[in-house]
Design an enzyme around this catalytic site. Structure first.
Site, PDB file in Angstrom:
ATOM      1  N   SER A   1      43.000  47.077  30.583  1.00 53.39           N
ATOM      2  CA  SER A   1      42.594  47.214  29.179  1.00 53.39           C
ATOM      3  C   SER A   1      43.804  47.566  28.310  1.00 53.39           C
ATOM      4  O   SER A   1      44.803  46.849  28.331  1.00 53.39           O
ATOM      5  CB  SER A   1      41.476  48.259  29.060  1.00 53.39           C
ATOM      6  OG  SER A   1      40.855  48.195  27.799  1.00 53.39           O
TER       7      SER A   1
ATOM      8  N   GLU B   1      41.542  38.665  29.255  1.00 53.81           N
ATOM      9  CA  GLU B   1      40.180  39.189  29.328  1.00 53.81           C
ATOM     10  C   GLU B   1      39.961  40.114  28.144  1.00 53.81           C
ATOM     11  O   GLU B   1      40.905  40.584  27.527  1.00 53.81           O
ATOM     12  CB  GLU B   1      39.930  39.887  30.667  1.00 53.81           C
ATOM     13  CG  GLU B   1      40.722  41.149  30.909  1.00 53.81           C
ATOM     14  CD  GLU B   1      40.063  42.393  30.355  1.00 53.81           C
ATOM     15  OE1 GLU B   1      38.822  42.481  30.316  1.00 53.81           O
ATOM     16  OE2 GLU B   1      40.801  43.300  29.930  1.00 53.81           O
TER      17      GLU B   1
ATOM     18  N   HIS C   1      37.146  44.148  32.715  1.00 53.00           N
ATOM     19  CA  HIS C   1      36.126  45.128  32.338  1.00 53.00           C
ATOM     20  C   HIS C   1      34.788  44.971  33.050  1.00 53.00           C
ATOM     21  O   HIS C   1      33.892  45.789  32.869  1.00 53.00           O
ATOM     22  CB  HIS C   1      35.886  45.079  30.825  1.00 53.00           C
ATOM     23  CG  HIS C   1      36.961  45.743  30.021  1.00 53.00           C
ATOM     24  ND1 HIS C   1      38.132  45.097  29.699  1.00 53.00           N
ATOM     25  CD2 HIS C   1      37.055  46.983  29.493  1.00 53.00           C
ATOM     26  CE1 HIS C   1      38.896  45.916  28.980  1.00 53.00           C
ATOM     27  NE2 HIS C   1      38.266  47.070  28.850  1.00 53.00           N
TER      28      HIS C   1
END
Length: 334
Positions: free
Chosen positions: A112, A235, A303
């Site tokens: 992330s 992502e 995630h």
């Protein structure tokens, strides 16, 4: 390519909190994550920011940078793993001791928002870094880390598998959201529909990428790697299709799609389609234009869980004809 040594039982892992103060916000889950790592045979050193909070961040830029540099300089620490992501890891990029890390490489892992640190370190040192599980969301899962997630960590970071090998597609996955402070049951898993070949073809190149939203905070800086000929993976989480158009167009106007050899897109956690009269795949083609590269989507990274560990900098083969990703190099040394 500079490789860290594989982690083994008995090694010490330093725990950093470079952005969101998750250890304070989700104390039980954080402690469960540390216990999971200890059950796997590792010793733990908590960073000084794990007990701090300043609203949206754990501590000041200086303190967060010092936390990482302390572990970079600590000879006992063989790996560094983030507690979670957040919004502001890019603030730390000018202050890390890249020269020392290049001389004394070690495993650096997170996902992330930690994309900024992983790509920045790779760009500055050539050290392979790892887009993989974080302490709170991954190792701290209830009642324990998902078996496949643990397996993927061991395959890569502990060199349980040696390259070359083709990644498997997990049979089930989840994006279910449960309150981390009240969760009292395991998340519901659903059948995995598999990885989707959006544009066929095959390509070989270095694997580089991370969280698309995070990239906007340091792209085109000295901390962003060269993408010429790479297999790019992207992502994202909790974004809507309008935001995706902006982010993907950022890559387009930056010339990214003219440079890369292939594209991997991960499952998007809780994607908001906004009732648009077209799909996200349609939008991707609209933005990319005539660029003819293989594209594989719906891949298990980031995630959603379980997620593969993607080593940044190793050579991989993307075969969108077969819908496969093959690691051609080890990312750690024995």
């Amino acid at each position: 390519m500079l490789l860290p040594q594989a982690l083994k039982k008995g090694d010490t892992i330093g725990i950093i909190t470079p952005s969101s103060p998750a250890p304070v916000l989700f104390k039980a889950r954080y402690e469960r994550g540390l216990s999971q790592l200890e059950r796997m045979g590792f010793k733990i050193k908590e960073g000084k920011c794990s007990k701090q909070t300043q609203s949206y961040r754990s501590a000041s830029i200086q303190e967060r940078s010092e936390e990482i540099n302390d572990f970079i300089h600590d000879q006992e620490v063989r790996g560094i793993i983030s507690t979670i992501g957040g919004m502001n890891s890019n603030s730390l990029l000018p202050y890390l001791d890249y020269a020392h890390l290049k001389k004394h490489p070690k495993v650096i892992m997170g996902y992330s928002d930690v994309t900024a640190l992983l790509l920045g370190i790779y760009a500055k040192t050539g050290l392979t870094t790892f887009y993989g599980p974080a302490v709170v969301p991954s190792f701290g899962e209830y009642p324990e880390m998902l078996p496949k997630g643990k397996e993927y960590f061991e395959d890569v970071i502990q060199l349980r598998k040696k390259a070359p090998y083709v990644l498997d597609v997990p049979q089930e996955w989840t994006e279910e959201m449960l309150d981390w402070n009240t969760q009292d049951r395991q998340k519901q898993m659903v059948k995995n529909t598999g990885w989707k070949s959006l544009r066929e073809g095959s390509a070989t190149g270095k694997l580089i990428g991370g969280n698309l939203n995070t990239m906007s905070g340091f792209m085109s800086s000295a901390f962003f790697p060269d993408l010429e000929g790479v297999i790019l993976f992207l992502e994202d989480s909790f974004k809507d299709i309008a935001t995706q158009e902006r982010s993907l167009s950022m890559l387009k106007i930056s010339g990214v799609f003219d440079k890369i050899a292939g594209l991997i897109i991960g499952k998007h956690e809780h994607f908001n389609h906004l009732n648009a009269p077209f799909s996200i795949e349609d939008l991707l083609f609209e933005i990319m234009g005539e660029t003819n590269i293989p594209i594989l989507t719906n891949v298990d990274i980031g995630h959603t869980f379980p997620s593969h560990v993607f080593p940044i900098g190793i050579k991989v083969k993307l075969d969108a004809n077969q819908g496969t990703i093959e690691f051609l190099e080890n990312s750690v040394s024995e």
